[in-house]
Design a protein around this motif. Structure first.
Motif, PDB file in Angstrom:
ATOM      1  N   THR A  93     -12.061  -8.004   2.048  1.00 34.03           N
ATOM      2  CA  THR A  93     -11.091  -7.753   0.983  1.00 34.03           C
ATOM      3  C   THR A  93      -9.745  -7.404   1.605  1.00 34.03           C
ATOM      4  OG1 THR A  93     -11.835  -5.443   0.897  1.00 34.03           O
ATOM      5  CG2 THR A  93     -12.762  -6.929  -0.750  1.00 34.03           C
ATOM      6  N   GLU A  94      -8.728  -7.667   0.852  1.00 29.54           N
ATOM      7  CA  GLU A  94      -7.383  -7.336   1.324  1.00 29.54           C
ATOM      8  C   GLU A  94      -7.000  -5.961   0.790  1.00 29.54           C
ATOM      9  OE1 GLU A  94      -2.802  -8.695   0.521  1.00 29.54           O
ATOM     10  OE2 GLU A  94      -4.398 -10.170   0.224  1.00 29.54           O
ATOM     11  N   ASP A  95      -6.494  -5.137   1.679  1.00 32.73           N
ATOM     12  CA  ASP A  95      -6.103  -3.800   1.245  1.00 32.73           C
ATOM     13  C   ASP A  95      -4.717  -3.839   0.620  1.00 32.73           C
ATOM     14  OD1 ASP A  95      -5.914  -1.136   0.799  1.00 32.73           O
ATOM     15  OD2 ASP A  95      -5.550  -0.581   2.884  1.00 32.73           O
ATOM     16  N   VAL A  96      -4.661  -3.560  -0.669  1.00 36.78           N
ATOM     17  CA  VAL A  96      -3.366  -3.565  -1.355  1.00 36.78           C
ATOM     18  C   VAL A  96      -2.922  -2.149  -1.708  1.00 36.78           C
ATOM     19  CG1 VAL A  96      -3.659  -5.897  -2.265  1.00 36.78           C
ATOM     20  CG2 VAL A  96      -4.483  -3.947  -3.604  1.00 36.78           C
ATOM     21  N   GLY A  97      -3.727  -1.185  -1.254  1.00 32.73           N
ATOM     22  CA  GLY A  97      -3.346   0.220  -1.401  1.00 32.73           C
ATOM     23  C   GLY A  97      -3.026   0.620  -2.827  1.00 32.73           C
ATOM     24  N   GLU A  98      -1.846   1.231  -2.973  1.00 27.78           N
ATOM     25  CA  GLU A  98      -1.422   1.766  -4.270  1.00 27.78           C
ATOM     26  C   GLU A  98      -1.172   0.679  -5.311  1.00 27.78           C
ATOM     27  OE1 GLU A  98      -0.577   5.249  -4.829  1.00 27.78           O
ATOM     28  OE2 GLU A  98      -1.654   5.568  -2.940  1.00 27.78           O
ATOM     29  N   ARG A  99      -0.960  -0.548  -4.855  1.00 23.04           N
ATOM     30  CA  ARG A  99      -0.661  -1.647  -5.780  1.00 23.04           C
ATOM     31  C   ARG A  99      -1.919  -2.279  -6.365  1.00 23.04           C
ATOM     32  NH1 ARG A  99       0.966  -5.830  -3.388  1.00 23.04           N
ATOM     33  NH2 ARG A  99       0.518  -5.206  -1.257  1.00 23.04           N
ATOM     34  N   PHE A 100      -3.037  -1.622  -6.235  1.00 12.23           N
ATOM     35  CA  PHE A 100      -4.312  -2.215  -6.621  1.00 12.23           C
ATOM     36  C   PHE A 100      -4.329  -2.731  -8.058  1.00 12.23           C
ATOM     37  CE2 PHE A 100      -8.579  -1.968  -8.443  1.00 12.23           C
ATOM     38  CZ  PHE A 100      -9.267  -2.806  -7.583  1.00 12.23           C
ATOM     39  N   ALA A 101      -3.950  -1.871  -8.999  1.00 13.05           N
ATOM     40  CA  ALA A 101      -4.007  -2.248 -10.419  1.00 13.05           C
ATOM     41  C   ALA A 101      -3.100  -3.448 -10.689  1.00 13.05           C
ATOM     42  CB  ALA A 101      -3.602  -1.062 -11.289  1.00 13.05           C
ATOM     43  N   GLU A 102      -1.895  -3.393 -10.121  1.00 14.02           N
ATOM     44  CA  GLU A 102      -0.898  -4.462 -10.269  1.00 14.02           C
ATOM     45  C   GLU A 102      -1.436  -5.786  -9.716  1.00 14.02           C
ATOM     46  OE1 GLU A 102       3.441  -5.160  -8.228  1.00 14.02           O
ATOM     47  OE2 GLU A 102       2.665  -3.096  -8.359  1.00 14.02           O
ATOM     48  N   GLU A 103      -1.980  -5.748  -8.495  1.00 12.29           N
ATOM     49  CA  GLU A 103      -2.511  -6.951  -7.847  1.00 12.29           C
ATOM     50  C   GLU A 103      -3.711  -7.501  -8.614  1.00 12.29           C
ATOM     51  OE1 GLU A 103      -1.488  -8.816  -5.153  1.00 12.29           O
ATOM     52  OE2 GLU A 103       0.331  -7.617  -5.360  1.00 12.29           O
ATOM     53  N   ALA A 104      -4.565  -6.582  -9.083  1.00 15.58           N
ATOM     54  CA  ALA A 104      -5.759  -7.020  -9.818  1.00 15.58           C
ATOM     55  C   ALA A 104      -5.339  -7.802 -11.063  1.00 15.58           C
ATOM     56  CB  ALA A 104      -6.611  -5.815 -10.207  1.00 15.58           C
ATOM     57  N   ARG A 105      -4.277  -7.326 -11.729  1.00 19.92           N
ATOM     58  CA  ARG A 105      -3.752  -8.028 -12.928  1.00 19.92           C
ATOM     59  C   ARG A 105      -3.212  -9.396 -12.561  1.00 19.92           C
ATOM     60  NH1 ARG A 105      -1.998  -3.067 -14.590  1.00 19.92           N
ATOM     61  NH2 ARG A 105      -3.115  -2.362 -16.446  1.00 19.92           N
ATOM     62  N   ARG A 106      -2.430  -9.446 -11.488  1.00 23.24           N
ATOM     63  CA  ARG A 106      -1.815 -10.717 -11.068  1.00 23.24           C
ATOM     64  C   ARG A 106      -2.884 -11.759 -10.777  1.00 23.24           C
ATOM     65  NH1 ARG A 106       2.979  -8.752  -6.976  1.00 23.24           N
ATOM     66  NH2 ARG A 106       4.516  -8.309  -8.576  1.00 23.24           N
ATOM     67  N   ILE A 107      -3.941 -11.305 -10.086  1.00 22.79           N
ATOM     68  CA  ILE A 107      -5.028 -12.243  -9.766  1.00 22.79           C
ATOM     69  C   ILE A 107      -5.724 -12.669 -11.047  1.00 22.79           C
ATOM     70  CG2 ILE A 107      -7.306 -12.425  -8.669  1.00 22.79           C
ATOM     71  CD1 ILE A 107      -6.139 -10.456  -6.499  1.00 22.79           C
ATOM     72  N   TYR A 109      -4.554 -12.875 -14.046  1.00 25.08           N
ATOM     73  CA  TYR A 109      -3.742 -13.759 -14.876  1.00 25.08           C
ATOM     74  C   TYR A 109      -3.253 -14.988 -14.113  1.00 25.08           C
ATOM     75  CZ  TYR A 109      -3.990  -9.998 -18.236  1.00 25.08           C
ATOM     76  OH  TYR A 109      -4.456  -9.058 -19.103  1.00 25.08           O
ATOM     77  N   GLY A 110      -3.795 -15.199 -12.911  1.00 17.96           N
ATOM     78  CA  GLY A 110      -3.501 -16.411 -12.152  1.00 17.96           C
ATOM     79  C   GLY A 110      -2.150 -16.415 -11.470  1.00 17.96           C
ATOM     80  N   GLU A 111      -1.487 -15.285 -11.373  1.00 12.75           N
ATOM     81  CA  GLU A 111      -0.197 -15.225 -10.696  1.00 12.75           C
ATOM     82  C   GLU A 111      -0.375 -15.143  -9.186  1.00 12.75           C
ATOM     83  OE1 GLU A 111       2.020 -11.967 -12.360  1.00 12.75           O
ATOM     84  OE2 GLU A 111       1.405 -12.521 -14.388  1.00 12.75           O
ATOM     85  N   GLN A 112      -1.575 -14.788  -8.796  1.00  8.57           N
ATOM     86  CA  GLN A 112      -1.904 -14.685  -7.376  1.00  8.57           C
ATOM     87  C   GLN A 112      -3.212 -15.424  -7.151  1.00  8.57           C
ATOM     88  OE1 GLN A 112      -0.637 -12.854  -4.605  1.00  8.57           O
ATOM     89  NE2 GLN A 112       1.291 -12.529  -5.704  1.00  8.57           N
ATOM     90  N   PRO A 113      -3.379 -16.013  -5.952  1.00  4.96           N
ATOM     91  CA  PRO A 113      -4.660 -16.694  -5.670  1.00  4.96           C
ATOM     92  C   PRO A 113      -5.846 -15.737  -5.767  1.00  4.96           C
ATOM     93  CG  PRO A 113      -3.335 -16.461  -3.662  1.00  4.96           C
ATOM     94  CD  PRO A 113      -2.463 -16.053  -4.813  1.00  4.96           C
TER      95      PRO A 113
END
Ligand code: ZN
Length: 150
Positions: A93-107, A109-113
């Motif tokens: 897994t990639e460590d996204v630290g504090e941005r976890f919730a934000e990154e999880a949403r992006r993924i 909603y297809g904004e991130q791979p």
């Protein structure tokens, strides 16, 4: 049956099997119990808490007390397996630290791979993600394990 630790007047310790405490008192009162070593009939009961606990397990012959001695190794095995799982999880897994919730949403909603991420999220953030249909898993990572990976 009850196993009692007994001792004769000469100090010989031995075990006696009785139906109950009362049975012991009764037999002892009538002089029916004798020391197997010296046949002394002045027998007293030794206060021996650990042995009494053991006798309780024997008395029940229930599966639970018999399984108890195996519990510590099993717990250790589980912990080792758990540590292995956490290590694998962290390696993949990639460590996204504090941005976890934000990154999880992006993924989501297809904004991130699509990829596995890990990071910190507050219980409230996790609840919000849950509401949006984004599954997260709370993994307690042992202290020190996350250091080298980051
Ligand atoms: Zn004796």
């Amino acid at each position: 049956m009850k196993v009692l630790d007994l001792r004769c007047a000469n100090g010989h310790g031995f075990e006696g099997w009785f139906a109950s405490d009362d049975d012991f008192m009764d037999q002892n009162g009538r002089g029916l119990i004798e020391c197997p070593l010296c046949t002394d009939r002045v027998v007293s009961r030794m206060p021996s808490a650990p042995r009494l606990n053991l006798s309780g397990a024997r008395e029940d012959a229930a599966p639970a007390p018999q399984a108890a001695p195996h519990a510590p190794p099993r717990a250790a095995d589980l912990q080792a397996a758990w540590l292995q799982t956490v290590r694998t999880l962290m390696a993949n897994t990639e460590d996204v630290g504090e941005r976890f919730a934000e990154e999880a949403r992006r993924i989501h909603y297809g904004e991130q791979p699509q990829r596995g991420i890990r990071g910190q999220a507050t219980p409230q953030q996790r609840a919000e993600l849950q509401d949006e249909g984004i599954e997260t898993v709370a993994v307690p990572v042992p202290r020190g394990l996350d250091g080298p990976v980051q």
